[in-house]
Design an enzyme around this catalytic site. Sequence first.
Site, short mmCIF file in Angstrom:
data_model
loop_
_atom_site.label_atom_id
_atom_site.label_comp_id
_atom_site.label_asym_id
_atom_site.label_seq_id
_atom_site.Cartn_x
_atom_site.Cartn_y
_atom_site.Cartn_z
N ARG A 287 46.03 67.06 -5.85
CA ARG A 287 45.13 66.48 -4.84
C ARG A 287 43.97 65.76 -5.55
O ARG A 287 43.89 65.74 -6.78
CB ARG A 287 44.58 67.58 -3.93
CG ARG A 287 43.62 68.50 -4.63
CD ARG A 287 43.01 69.54 -3.71
NE ARG A 287 41.84 70.13 -4.31
CZ ARG A 287 41.16 71.16 -3.81
NH1 ARG A 287 41.57 71.73 -2.70
NH2 ARG A 287 40.09 71.63 -4.42
N ASN B 151 42.77 66.05 -16.31
CA ASN B 151 41.94 65.93 -15.10
C ASN B 151 41.60 67.28 -14.47
O ASN B 151 40.61 67.38 -13.74
CB ASN B 151 42.68 65.03 -14.11
CG ASN B 151 42.12 65.13 -12.70
OD1 ASN B 151 41.10 64.51 -12.38
ND2 ASN B 151 42.74 65.93 -11.85
N TYR C 289 29.47 74.01 -16.04
CA TYR C 289 30.24 72.78 -15.79
C TYR C 289 29.77 71.64 -16.70
O TYR C 289 30.57 70.94 -17.32
CB TYR C 289 30.06 72.42 -14.31
CG TYR C 289 30.85 71.22 -13.84
CD1 TYR C 289 32.21 71.32 -13.58
CD2 TYR C 289 30.23 69.99 -13.64
CE1 TYR C 289 32.94 70.23 -13.13
CE2 TYR C 289 30.95 68.89 -13.19
CZ TYR C 289 32.30 69.02 -12.93
OH TYR C 289 33.00 67.93 -12.50
P1 NAI Z 1 39.81 68.96 -6.79
O1 NAI Z 1 39.30 70.36 -6.72
O2 NAI Z 1 39.98 68.20 -5.52
O3 NAI Z 1 41.21 68.93 -7.57
C1 NAI Z 1 41.39 69.66 -8.76
C2 NAI Z 1 42.87 69.99 -8.93
O4 NAI Z 1 43.01 70.70 -10.15
C3 NAI Z 1 43.42 70.90 -7.82
O5 NAI Z 1 44.66 70.38 -7.34
C4 NAI Z 1 43.62 72.24 -8.52
O6 NAI Z 1 44.69 73.00 -7.99
C5 NAI Z 1 43.91 71.80 -9.95
N1 NAI Z 1 43.63 72.83 -10.95
C6 NAI Z 1 42.55 73.67 -10.98
N2 NAI Z 1 42.65 74.49 -12.02
C7 NAI Z 1 43.80 74.17 -12.68
C8 NAI Z 1 44.43 74.67 -13.84
N3 NAI Z 1 43.92 75.69 -14.54
N4 NAI Z 1 45.59 74.08 -14.25
C9 NAI Z 1 46.13 73.08 -13.54
N5 NAI Z 1 45.57 72.57 -12.43
C10 NAI Z 1 44.41 73.11 -12.00
O7 NAI Z 1 38.82 68.21 -7.81
P2 NAI Z 1 38.49 66.65 -7.99
O8 NAI Z 1 37.22 66.37 -7.29
O9 NAI Z 1 39.68 65.84 -7.70
O10 NAI Z 1 38.16 66.62 -9.55
C11 NAI Z 1 39.11 66.24 -10.52
C12 NAI Z 1 38.41 66.16 -11.87
O11 NAI Z 1 37.33 65.23 -11.80
C13 NAI Z 1 37.80 67.48 -12.33
O12 NAI Z 1 37.92 67.61 -13.73
C14 NAI Z 1 36.34 67.33 -11.95
O13 NAI Z 1 35.51 68.13 -12.74
C15 NAI Z 1 36.14 65.85 -12.24
N6 NAI Z 1 35.00 65.27 -11.56
C16 NAI Z 1 34.92 65.24 -10.19
C17 NAI Z 1 33.83 64.68 -9.57
C18 NAI Z 1 33.70 64.60 -8.09
O14 NAI Z 1 32.64 64.15 -7.63
N7 NAI Z 1 34.69 64.99 -7.31
C19 NAI Z 1 32.72 64.13 -10.36
C20 NAI Z 1 32.90 64.20 -11.78
C21 NAI Z 1 34.01 64.75 -12.35
#
Ligand code: NAI
Length: 266
Positions: free
Chosen positions: A13, A109, A174
Amino acid sequence: MKGHVALITGSARGIGREIAMVLAKRGANVIIADVNLQQAEITASEIEKEARCQPAGEIPGESNSSVAEGTYAIKAVAMQFNAANGSEVESAFTHISEQFGRLDILVNNAGITRDALILRMKDEDWDSVININLKSVFLCTKEAIKLMSKQRYGRIVNIASVVAFIGNPGQANYAASKAGIVGLTKSAAREYAKRGITVNAVAPGFIVTAMTDTLSDKVKEEMFSTIPMGRFGEVLDVANAVAFLASTQSGYITGNCIHVNGGMYM
Ligand code: NAI
């Protein structure tokens, strides 16, 4: 990217899903890796349906010779593993090597938040964020480099964050994990540059996803006021930057970080 194989961790996602979609639309076969297999399978089948490589000339900047005329199907495969678990990562990469015989793109990611002020932060909140956000990048990069070295080609893109550069109250774990990613990116870039492998980072600002949805309206308003462009980021804003770094066109760029934050940090 036609025929390239891309692995995106945490791509069931959010930002990861969109990255997988954009890479697939550019012709890559994508591996949707996530702890959540059920959601990863749904995403993989949606990508297979939606992603038909564009006819030549319709992708800005893409040379006509790299993409054949007409549309063609891509392969999207769901895979369940915890990116922070060494043995799970190792067996996943063995499986990738057997199934695809190559890996051209790795996007690290997967990430989580466990926010609290330092005085209230539990040790396990520190450890799980450092493990899932940072150790996972080390583990997957190590395995990817083994495959990419043989090919003398590879693109590794690590998802950092604006908070690695500016800090954020309540996010010491984080911010530390994301700042660690920046240092890891530069070190890996220096180590494997001569093998044709580039390693770069993308640092998103505030992007609308489930992760940011949980923040209070007050925090969202405060964040909003720091964004010169006057809008929150979309997953596609991040995916487009990743797609450039994951393409053959970014071949002379390594150890870099593209900021995708609407001017929040510059
Ligand atoms: P999200 O929470 O919507 O998606 C994260 C996905 O990673 C989920 O599908 C989850 O099941 C999976 N996941 C979690 N732990 C895992 C593991 N140990 N192994 C495999 N998969 C795992 O998060 P989002 O917002 O899409 O973030 C994606 C990346 O972008 C992250 O690294 C986040 O820190 C980074 N990010 C997001 C920002 C935002 O504003 N949403 C801003 C800056 C960075």
